[in-house]
Design a protein around this motif. Structure first.
Motif, PDB file in Angstrom:
ATOM      1  N   PRO A 102       0.920  16.979  -1.791  1.00  8.40           N
ATOM      2  CA  PRO A 102      -0.543  16.884  -1.815  1.00  8.40           C
ATOM      3  C   PRO A 102      -1.017  16.136  -0.556  1.00  8.40           C
ATOM      4  O   PRO A 102      -0.176  15.656   0.195  1.00  8.40           O
ATOM      5  CB  PRO A 102      -0.824  16.066  -3.068  1.00  8.40           C
ATOM      6  N   MET A 127      -2.353  13.146   1.696  1.00 12.25           N
ATOM      7  CA  MET A 127      -2.220  11.678   1.579  1.00 12.25           C
ATOM      8  C   MET A 127      -3.618  11.055   1.636  1.00 12.25           C
ATOM      9  O   MET A 127      -4.393  11.343   2.540  1.00 12.25           O
ATOM     10  CB  MET A 127      -1.373  11.134   2.725  1.00 12.25           C
ATOM     11  N   PRO A 128      -3.946  10.238   0.612  1.00  9.08           N
ATOM     12  CA  PRO A 128      -5.283   9.613   0.628  1.00  9.08           C
ATOM     13  C   PRO A 128      -5.389   8.587   1.771  1.00  9.08           C
ATOM     14  O   PRO A 128      -4.400   7.936   2.115  1.00  9.08           O
ATOM     15  CB  PRO A 128      -5.379   8.905  -0.723  1.00  9.08           C
ATOM     16  N   CYS A 188       4.110   5.466  -2.848  1.00 10.74           N
ATOM     17  CA  CYS A 188       4.320   6.887  -2.567  1.00 10.74           C
ATOM     18  C   CYS A 188       5.470   7.148  -1.597  1.00 10.74           C
ATOM     19  O   CYS A 188       5.864   8.304  -1.421  1.00 10.74           O
ATOM     20  CB  CYS A 188       3.041   7.516  -2.003  1.00 10.74           C
ATOM     21  N   HIS A 189       5.929   6.107  -0.927  1.00  9.38           N
ATOM     22  CA  HIS A 189       6.948   6.331   0.107  1.00  9.38           C
ATOM     23  C   HIS A 189       8.152   5.424  -0.030  1.00  9.38           C
ATOM     24  O   HIS A 189       7.995   4.220  -0.193  1.00  9.38           O
ATOM     25  CB  HIS A 189       6.369   6.093   1.518  1.00  9.38           C
ATOM     26  N   TYR A 235      10.481   8.557   4.515  1.00 12.53           N
ATOM     27  CA  TYR A 235      10.216   8.267   5.932  1.00 12.53           C
ATOM     28  C   TYR A 235      11.302   8.836   6.832  1.00 12.53           C
ATOM     29  O   TYR A 235      11.052   9.238   7.955  1.00 12.53           O
ATOM     30  CB  TYR A 235      10.081   6.759   6.154  1.00 12.53           C
ATOM     31  N   GLN A 254      -5.819   5.265   3.481  1.00 11.81           N
ATOM     32  CA  GLN A 254      -5.517   3.931   2.939  1.00 11.81           C
ATOM     33  C   GLN A 254      -6.514   2.851   3.361  1.00 11.81           C
ATOM     34  O   GLN A 254      -6.383   1.700   2.990  1.00 11.81           O
ATOM     35  CB  GLN A 254      -4.085   3.516   3.329  1.00 11.81           C
ATOM     36  N   PRO A 261       6.545  12.227   1.370  1.00  9.28           N
ATOM     37  CA  PRO A 261       7.895  12.449   1.903  1.00  9.28           C
ATOM     38  C   PRO A 261       8.636  11.151   2.194  1.00  9.28           C
ATOM     39  O   PRO A 261       8.015  10.110   2.332  1.00  9.28           O
ATOM     40  CB  PRO A 261       7.629  13.221   3.204  1.00  9.28           C
ATOM     41  N   VAL A 263      -0.344  17.942   6.435  1.00  8.25           N
ATOM     42  CA  VAL A 263       0.775  18.320   7.283  1.00  8.25           C
ATOM     43  C   VAL A 263       1.589  19.400   6.601  1.00  8.25           C
ATOM     44  O   VAL A 263       1.740  20.512   7.092  1.00  8.25           O
ATOM     45  CB  VAL A 263       1.675  17.116   7.584  1.00  8.25           C
ATOM     46  N   ASN A 264       2.065  19.049   5.412  1.00  4.81           N
ATOM     47  CA  ASN A 264       2.963  19.945   4.728  1.00  4.81           C
ATOM     48  C   ASN A 264       2.365  20.325   3.368  1.00  4.81           C
ATOM     49  O   ASN A 264       2.790  19.846   2.327  1.00  4.81           O
ATOM     50  CB  ASN A 264       4.303  19.231   4.554  1.00  4.81           C
ATOM     51  N   LYS A 269       0.792  -1.232   0.000  1.00  9.04           N
ATOM     52  CA  LYS A 269       0.000   0.000   0.000  1.00  9.04           C
ATOM     53  C   LYS A 269       0.825   1.283   0.000  1.00  9.04           C
ATOM     54  O   LYS A 269       0.382   2.297  -0.539  1.00  9.04           O
ATOM     55  CB  LYS A 269      -0.894   0.018   1.254  1.00  9.04           C
ATOM     56  N   CYS A 270       1.956   1.270   0.650  1.00  7.20           N
ATOM     57  CA  CYS A 270       2.655   2.533   0.881  1.00  7.20           C
ATOM     58  C   CYS A 270       3.793   2.765  -0.107  1.00  7.20           C
ATOM     59  O   CYS A 270       4.153   3.914  -0.400  1.00  7.20           O
ATOM     60  CB  CYS A 270       3.213   2.589   2.296  1.00  7.20           C
ATOM     61  N   PHE A 286      -2.329   8.912  12.495  1.00  6.59           N
ATOM     62  CA  PHE A 286      -2.163   9.573  11.196  1.00  6.59           C
ATOM     63  C   PHE A 286      -2.435   8.599  10.055  1.00  6.59           C
ATOM     64  O   PHE A 286      -3.124   8.926   9.087  1.00  6.59           O
ATOM     65  CB  PHE A 286      -0.750  10.169  11.050  1.00  6.59           C
ATOM     66  N   LYS A 308       9.917  12.738  14.037  1.00  6.09           N
ATOM     67  CA  LYS A 308       9.006  13.439  14.939  1.00  6.09           C
ATOM     68  C   LYS A 308       8.025  12.495  15.619  1.00  6.09           C
ATOM     69  O   LYS A 308       7.319  12.890  16.552  1.00  6.09           O
ATOM     70  CB  LYS A 308       8.261  14.546  14.212  1.00  6.09           C
ATOM     71  N   TYR A 309       7.960  11.262  15.128  1.00  7.49           N
ATOM     72  CA  TYR A 309       7.064  10.284  15.778  1.00  7.49           C
ATOM     73  C   TYR A 309       7.800   9.397  16.776  1.00  7.49           C
ATOM     74  O   TYR A 309       7.227   8.458  17.322  1.00  7.49           O
ATOM     75  CB  TYR A 309       6.386   9.401  14.725  1.00  7.49           C
TER      76      TYR A 309
HETATM   77  C1  HEC Z   1      -1.043   7.999  -2.899  1.00  9.95           C
HETATM   78  C2  HEC Z   1       0.217   8.245  -2.244  1.00  9.95           C
HETATM   79  C3  HEC Z   1       0.374   7.820  -0.823  1.00  9.95           C
HETATM   80  C4  HEC Z   1       0.212   6.608  -0.311  1.00  9.95           C
HETATM   81  C5  HEC Z   1      -0.257   5.350  -1.019  1.00  9.95           C
HETATM   82  C6  HEC Z   1       0.603   6.686   1.087  1.00  9.95           C
HETATM   83  N1  HEC Z   1       0.978   7.936   1.403  1.00  9.95           N
HETATM   84 FE1  HEC Z   1       1.697   8.604   3.172  1.00  9.95          FE
HETATM   85  N2  HEC Z   1       1.844  10.401   2.434  1.00  9.95           N
HETATM   86  C7  HEC Z   1       1.514  10.806   1.152  1.00  9.95           C
HETATM   87  C8  HEC Z   1       1.677  12.221   1.047  1.00  9.95           C
HETATM   88  C9  HEC Z   1       1.401  13.025  -0.206  1.00  9.95           C
HETATM   89  C10 HEC Z   1       2.068  12.665   2.309  1.00  9.95           C
HETATM   90  C11 HEC Z   1       2.295  14.072   2.739  1.00  9.95           C
HETATM   91  C12 HEC Z   1       1.068  14.600   3.322  1.00  9.95           C
HETATM   92  C13 HEC Z   1       1.185  15.975   3.898  1.00  9.95           C
HETATM   93  O1  HEC Z   1       2.359  16.376   4.185  1.00  9.95           O
HETATM   94  O2  HEC Z   1       0.168  16.579   4.077  1.00  9.95           O
HETATM   95  C14 HEC Z   1       2.198  11.500   3.126  1.00  9.95           C
HETATM   96  C15 HEC Z   1       2.634  11.511   4.440  1.00  9.95           C
HETATM   97  C16 HEC Z   1       2.873  10.420   5.210  1.00  9.95           C
HETATM   98  C17 HEC Z   1       3.505  10.443   6.491  1.00  9.95           C
HETATM   99  C18 HEC Z   1       4.044  11.627   7.208  1.00  9.95           C
HETATM  100  C19 HEC Z   1       3.027  12.297   8.031  1.00  9.95           C
HETATM  101  C20 HEC Z   1       3.560  13.498   8.727  1.00  9.95           C
HETATM  102  O3  HEC Z   1       3.183  13.679   9.867  1.00  9.95           O
HETATM  103  O4  HEC Z   1       4.371  14.196   8.077  1.00  9.95           O
HETATM  104  C21 HEC Z   1       3.533   9.176   6.928  1.00  9.95           C
HETATM  105  C22 HEC Z   1       4.117   8.667   8.251  1.00  9.95           C
HETATM  106  C23 HEC Z   1       2.914   8.364   5.914  1.00  9.95           C
HETATM  107  N3  HEC Z   1       2.538   9.176   4.873  1.00  9.95           N
HETATM  108  C24 HEC Z   1       2.737   6.981   6.018  1.00  9.95           C
HETATM  109  C25 HEC Z   1       2.117   6.266   5.045  1.00  9.95           C
HETATM  110  C26 HEC Z   1       1.866   4.872   5.186  1.00  9.95           C
HETATM  111  C27 HEC Z   1       2.238   4.004   6.397  1.00  9.95           C
HETATM  112  C28 HEC Z   1       1.248   4.464   4.034  1.00  9.95           C
HETATM  113  C29 HEC Z   1       0.803   3.083   3.685  1.00  9.95           C
HETATM  114  C30 HEC Z   1      -0.192   2.513   4.542  1.00  9.95           C
HETATM  115  C31 HEC Z   1       1.143   5.633   3.210  1.00  9.95           C
HETATM  116  N4  HEC Z   1       1.656   6.701   3.849  1.00  9.95           N
HETATM  117  C32 HEC Z   1       0.616   5.619   1.945  1.00  9.95           C
HETATM  118  C33 HEC Z   1       1.150   9.979   0.126  1.00  9.95           C
HETATM  119  C34 HEC Z   1       0.856   8.676   0.227  1.00  9.95           C
END
Ligand code: HEC
Length: 444
Positions: free
Chosen positions: A419, A421-422, A377-378, A389, A424, A387, A413-414, A373-374, A406, A395-396
């Motif tokens: 954009p 984060m959708p 994008c990560h 990790y 999940q 961003p 957040v930023n 899932k992640c 979250f 910060k966590y």
């Molecule tokens: C479609 C793309 C996408 C997917 C898939 C996605 N993320 Fe993100 N994620 C983002 C974006 C874009 C941000 C930045 C959001 C913001 O800064 O507002 C983000 C931010 C984060 C952050 C940082 C939050 C913070 O406090 O700065 C974490 C941790 C994170 N995602 C974990 C996950 C995890 C775990 C998964 C899988 C379960 C996941 N993401 C799946 C796009 C995604």
């Protein structure tokens, strides 16, 4: 026997072991009883045949011995019908998902047994009826004639019921044997699914002959015990005594001595898959016991006494115990693979049930969730859509709950750099698992 398959519930490997013990216990009750009933019936019919010339000692014997073995209908039920039903149940469960027609044979065996029991009880009663007629003495010519007519009718009736009883009991024994021998041969489970010819395989035939000789031998011991044990209350005249003693000792000796022959033949014709060191070990005990029994018969025959008549009964019980243990070991060996398949089937069934009830205990792997899932994008050390990790996780540190919160419900957040984060759509446990995983991976 499709309907039998429908009542089967998948069994855990623990239950499968229990079922095998149940099968052993079942045979432990059934085999000696069936043998005694079978041998006694054969002897009784033989004596009745000899009695047709009017010698009372034969008709007395024919009646006595069938009376002993059929003294109580509930015994027939407890030692015959109930074990057969449990054998059907156990084999159906244990051979589930194979095409083996073992349960079909067992059902046929039960049906033949029930029919034979009706005949055997009728036979027993007509023997008494015949005695009754003989006892009626009358000077009135008319009554005498009537009694004579009824007597001959009863005689022809009882002679037939005895024979039919024997036919059906033989069928019952044979079906049971054919079924249990088929159960020992996984190679035949799939290939043999119908047809009468499959009944007459070498292993079944040799086993049947073996069982027949064991039945006659144990019945001879039974006759000895019934008439000659120290506490016996049956009174026989000299002629009866001598005849009965000699008959039981001779037949007992003969049918004990030929047992090893049929036993060995059966071992040679048994499927290789059913043989194991255990089976051979028990076979040695079997041969040894047979040796002791035949010696006792021989000594008594030579000394013309009956001093071991009680010990013989115990020895026969031990002997049948060994036979059953051997059969059970053979079946366990032959069905080892099948048991694993069944246990595996059970695990699948259990997992499915748990899922249905929302109790799934499938281990949730954080790594799998990250990869599924992640990862799109990560990355840990590179910015993708979201961003890296390594930039956001510090910060966590020590605040896993916030991270889980979250992930379950991402907030902005930023907004300048990324954009939103959708969501999940993870369940709480899953969010926790993936949080654990990324923290751990990041710390490395
Ligand atoms: C479609 C793309 C996408 C997917 C898939 C996605 N993320 Fe993100 N994620 C983002 C974006 C874009 C941000 C930045 C959001 C913001 O800064 O507002 C983000 C931010 C984060 C952050 C940082 C939050 C913070 O406090 O700065 C974490 C941790 C994170 N995602 C974990 C996950 C995890 C775990 C998964 C899988 C379960 C996941 N993401 C799946 C796009 C995604």
């Amino acid at each position: 026997m499709e309907f039998l398959d429908n009542i089967v519930l998948p069994q855990s490997s623990h239950h499968i072991t229990l079922l095998k013990y149940l099968l052993g216990l079942t045979l432990l009750l059934l085999a000696p009883y069936l043998a005694a009933l079978y041998g006694t019936l054969i002897y009784s019919i033989y004596f009745r045949f000899k009695a047709r010339k009017g010698d009372h000692k034969y008709s007395q014997l024919a009646k006595d011995i069938i009376d002993v073995i059929t003294f109580n209908k509930s015994v027939t039920f407890a030692l015959g019908v109930v074990p057969m039903l449990s054998a059907i149940f156990a084999y159906t469960q244990l051979l589930h998902m194979t095409n083996a027609i073992v349960p079909t044979f067992m059902v046929l065996s039960l049906i033949s047994f029930l029919i034979s029991i009706i005949f055997i009880y009728t036979y027993k009663h007509t023997l008494h009826l015949k005695d009754l007629f003989s006892a009626v003495q009358s000077d009135d010519e008319k009554i005498k004639d009537d009694v004579q007519t009824y007597k001959s009718k009863a005689v022809s009736l009882f002679s037939r019921t005895g024979n039919w009883g024997l036919v059906f009991l033989s069928a019952s024994v044979y079906f049971f044997i054919a079924g249990s021998q088929l159960a020992l041969d996984p190679e035949r489970w799939e290939s043999i699914t119908s047809g009468w010819l499959v009944l007459f395989t070498l292993d079944s035939i040799t086993y049947f002959l073996h069982f027949l000789s064991a039945s006659l031998a144990v019945s001879s011991a039974g006759i000895l015990y019934y008439y000659f044990r120290p506490s016996s209350e049956v009174i026989l005249n000299e002629d009866q005594k001598n005849y009965t003693k000699k008959f039981a000792l001779t037949t007992g000796l003969i049918f004990t001595i030929i047992q090893p022959v049929f036993y060995a033949l059966n071992m040679l014709t048994k499927p290789k898959l059913a043989l194991s060191a255990g089976v051979f070990g028990v076979s040695i005990l079997v041969i040894f016991t047979l040796l002791v029994i035949s010696n006792l018969f021989y000594i008594m025959l030579k000394e013309s006494n009956t001093k071991f008549s009680s010990s013989l009964i115990y020895l026969f019980v031990v002997l049948f115990g060994f036979y059953v243990v051997k059969e059970n070991l053979a079946f366990s060996t032959a069905s080892a693979k099948q048991s694993i398949i069944l246990a595996d089937n059970f695990n699948k069934y259990e997992a499915k049930l748990k899922e249905e009830f929302g109790l799934s205990n499938v281990v949730i792997s954080g790594e799998d969730i990250y990869n599924g899932k992640c990862i799109a994008c990560h990355q840990f050390d590179r910015v993708l859509v979201g961003p890296a990790y390594k930039d956001v996780l510090p910060k966590y540190e020590g605040k896993k709950e916030d991270l889980v919160k979250f992930i379950l419900n991402p907030v902005r957040v930023n907004a300048d750099k990324f954009p939103a984060m959708p969501n999940q759509g993870l369940k709480p446990q899953e969010a926790e698992a993936v949080a654990d995983y990324i923290i751990q991976k990041y710390q490395q």
